[in-house]
Design an enzyme around this catalytic site. Structure first.
Site, PDB file in Angstrom:
ATOM      1  N   GLU A 285       0.846  -1.211   0.000  1.00  0.00           N
ATOM      2  CA  GLU A 285       0.000   0.000   0.000  1.00  0.00           C
ATOM      3  C   GLU A 285       0.880   1.259   0.000  1.00  0.00           C
ATOM      4  OE1 GLU A 285      -2.370   1.904  -0.303  1.00  0.00           O
ATOM      5  OE2 GLU A 285      -4.000   0.558  -0.842  1.00  0.00           O
TER       6      GLU A 285
ATOM      7  N   GLU B 248      -1.918  -4.598   1.612  1.00  0.00           N
ATOM      8  CA  GLU B 248      -3.360  -4.802   1.426  1.00  0.00           C
ATOM      9  C   GLU B 248      -3.603  -6.184   0.833  1.00  0.00           C
ATOM     10  OE1 GLU B 248      -5.741  -1.647  -0.375  1.00  0.00           O
ATOM     11  OE2 GLU B 248      -6.613  -3.118  -1.744  1.00  0.00           O
TER      12      GLU B 248
ATOM     13  N   HIS C 274     -12.076  -1.185   3.238  1.00  0.00           N
ATOM     14  CA  HIS C 274     -13.166  -0.770   2.350  1.00  0.00           C
ATOM     15  C   HIS C 274     -14.040  -1.978   2.033  1.00  0.00           C
ATOM     16  CE1 HIS C 274     -10.090   2.416   0.873  1.00  0.00           C
ATOM     17  NE2 HIS C 274     -10.470   2.600   2.115  1.00  0.00           N
TER      18      HIS C 274
ATOM     19  N   ARG D 299     -11.968   8.960  -4.522  1.00  0.00           N
ATOM     20  CA  ARG D 299     -11.545   8.241  -3.341  1.00  0.00           C
ATOM     21  C   ARG D 299     -11.701   9.018  -2.037  1.00  0.00           C
ATOM     22  NH1 ARG D 299      -9.109   3.412  -4.967  1.00  0.00           N
ATOM     23  NH2 ARG D 299      -9.261   3.429  -7.207  1.00  0.00           N
TER      24      ARG D 299
ATOM     25  N   GLU E 284     -18.881   0.829  -2.807  1.00  0.00           N
ATOM     26  CA  GLU E 284     -17.786   0.652  -1.852  1.00  0.00           C
ATOM     27  C   GLU E 284     -17.994   1.616  -0.691  1.00  0.00           C
ATOM     28  OE1 GLU E 284     -14.015   1.690  -3.625  1.00  0.00           O
ATOM     29  OE2 GLU E 284     -12.973   1.622  -1.696  1.00  0.00           O
TER      30      GLU E 284
ATOM     31  N   ARG F 107     -16.239   3.304   2.347  1.00  0.00           N
ATOM     32  CA  ARG F 107     -14.807   3.488   2.610  1.00  0.00           C
ATOM     33  C   ARG F 107     -14.455   3.850   4.046  1.00  0.00           C
ATOM     34  NH1 ARG F 107     -11.389   4.032  -1.746  1.00  0.00           N
ATOM     35  NH2 ARG F 107     -10.113   5.573  -0.649  1.00  0.00           N
TER      36      ARG F 107
HETATM   37  N1  GLU Z   1      -5.417   3.745   3.346  1.00  0.00           N
HETATM   38  C1  GLU Z   1      -6.545   4.501   2.905  1.00  0.00           C
HETATM   39  C2  GLU Z   1      -7.644   4.518   3.996  1.00  0.00           C
HETATM   40  O1  GLU Z   1      -7.326   4.745   5.093  1.00  0.00           O
HETATM   41  C3  GLU Z   1      -7.127   3.980   1.621  1.00  0.00           C
HETATM   42  C4  GLU Z   1      -6.189   3.883   0.459  1.00  0.00           C
HETATM   43  C5  GLU Z   1      -6.899   3.282  -0.769  1.00  0.00           C
HETATM   44  O2  GLU Z   1      -7.646   3.986  -1.426  1.00  0.00           O
HETATM   45  O3  GLU Z   1      -6.765   2.074  -0.938  1.00  0.00           O
HETATM   46  O4  GLU Z   1      -8.802   4.327   3.791  1.00  0.00           O
HETATM   47 MG    MG Z   2      -6.044   0.295  -0.298  1.00  0.00          MG
END
Ligand code: GLU
Ligand code: MG
Length: 445
Positions: free
Chosen positions: A187, A194, A243, A314, A334, A336
């Site tokens: 990541e 991940e 996620h 995102r 999704e 998040r």
């Molecule tokens: N690490 C990021 C989070 O805390 C997400 C990064 C990604 O989009 O995979 O959600």
């Molecule tokens: Mg990720």
């Protein structure tokens, strides 16, 4: 359908010496009791076994301590490693029942089964997959540190990515335990990794989270490392999310997809998203249950802060990923906010309940968020009616306490225990004098 006899045969054929009966407590912690294979018979699998529930956090009081562990026969797996003596170990996931055999109100897996039954009454089946993030840290003198073991970034390869072998070992162990991994990669942050789960029924996906955390921690330790699912272990860099991708199926048809609608989103999907957005503040204590969870939910680190939805943005709380060419009917959404320290059974229960409420209540889905939402001033955002996720555990608990939807989804027993337990965690935290305060105030004030 797996029967008790199928499992007994497997135990015999594969020379399994011990069987772990596993369950998840309301905190999301995996617990187990181990039986020697000579003590295992048809009865244990079919009737379950008694245990003292009074010592388990969030279960029952001393005076009503006898409870049953009821194995779910389809979940028997053989652990990828033998124990220290070389003996092979099997594990099976259990629900908790009262002595009279009725489901126990404090069992998180039972809460998710209730939500699944509610969806089934509307002819829906929830399918979920996950992007689970975690850090690998060095250990010093037997204790974890926050020193990462590499300086790699997103999608890096070995030798910069020092976690490649560990990740591969994790994926292999997971596959040996019967669940399929879609992908695994480094990541964004140093030492951060991940693993992406493939789609499965939501109950299997929740079971897989417990197995996943168990496997990752153990493989890391076997490699001299410490794995953590703490949402924000290091200040100033990305934290770890989990996620959650999901869709509802009606039979074999994806009910989230409708050709011709904007983004392929059916009315069902639009209602589900609207439900998630409407109830998001009340869900957050469950999807983000630690004091530390709220240090991840800040702007600038790819984690959501605003209650918005968008395609492929995102920073939104709910994202609608673009479907692959030729696979337009794989429409999914999704969520998040969820982090990998949550109790997956409770998190998916409230997520599903919120989505169903949106469908049944015909909630209206607002416009998709602009990508420049972070450039707006506080006043502009307020004028647009964009709400924020709770900013602390205390804030999230206040929102959860008054939510009938969350109380209903969890049941009164878990709802009450959760609030009590988490308020105590917040009070402990609040009474600390932190390094931040000492550095900022002591020299000058
Ligand atoms: N690490 C990021 C989070 O805390 C997400 C990064 C990604 O989009 O995979 O959600
Ligand atoms: Mg990720």
């Amino acid at each position: 359908m797996t029967t008790a006899n199928d499992i007994l045969k497997k135990i015999k054929d594969e020379g399994i010496k011990y069987v772990d009966l596993r369950f998840t407590d309301p905190r999301g912690k995996l617990q187990h009791v181990t039986f020697d294979q000579t003590m295992i018979d048809e009865d244990i699998f079919e009737e379950g076994t008694m245990f003292d529930g009074s010592s388990i956090e969030g279960f029952v009081r001393i005076e009503e301590s006898d409870m049953y562990l009821k194995p779910d026969l389809g979940t028997f797996r053989v652990l990828p490693w033998p124990d220290a003596s070389g003996a092979r170990v099997g594990a099976i996931t259990c629900d908790i029942a009262n002595p009279d055999g009725t489901p126990f109100a404090g069992c998180p897996r039972t809460a998710l089964k209730r939500a699944i039954a509610r969806a089934a009454a509307l002819d829906f089946r929830m399918v979920a997959s996950l992007e689970a993030e975690f850090f690998l840290f060095q250990r010093r003198d037997g204790s974890p540190t926050t020193l990462t073991h590499d300086t790699a970034g997103y999608f890096d390869l070995a030798p910069v990515d020092q976690g490649e072998d560990v990740r591969r070992e994790i994926v292999l162990a997971l596959e040996q335990m019967g669940f399929l991994v879609e992908a695994a990669h480094h990541e964004v942050a140093p030492g951060q990794h991940e693993v992406d789960f493939r789609d499965d029924d939501v109950l299997a996906t929740a079971d897989n989270v417990s197995t996943f955390r168990f496997v990752v921690k153990n493989v890391a330790l076997r490699n001299g490392l410490h794995a953590t699912f703490m949402p924000k272990p290091i200040y100033g860099i990305n934290g770890s999310g989990m996620h959650t991708h999901m869709s509802l199926f009606e039979g074999d048809t994806n009910a989230f997809h409708e050709t011709g609608n904007p983004f392929g989103l059916s009315k069902v999907a639009q209602g589900f998203i609207a439900g998630l957005l409407h109830h998001a503040p009340a869900l957050t204590a469950i999807t983000n249950q630690l004091v530390n969870s709220y240090k991840r939910l800040i702007a600038g680190y790819e984690a959501p802060t605003y209650i918005t939805w968008a395609r492929n943005n995102r920073s939104a709380l709910v994202r609608v990923p673009v479907t692959k060419h030729g696979k337009q009917s794989s429409t999914r959404i999704e969520y998040r906010a969820t982090d990998p320290a949550c109790n997956p059974y409770l998190a998916f229960s409230v997520i599903l309940a919120a989505g169903l409420a949106g469908i049944e209540g015909d909630y209206h889905l607002e416009e998709e968020a602009d990508s420049n939402i972070f450039e707006l001033s506080e006043e502009e955002r307020r004028a647009k009616g964009i709400r924020l996720l709770p900013s602390s555990l205390a804030d999230a608990l206040d929102q959860m306490e008054t939510s009938e939807l969350v109380r209903d989804a969890l049941g009164a027993h878990i709802h009450e225990w959760f609030l009590r337990n988490k308020r105590a965690e917040w009070m402990d935290y609040k009474s600390q004098v932190t390094q931040f305060e000492l550095e900022r105030y002591l020299p000058n004030i």
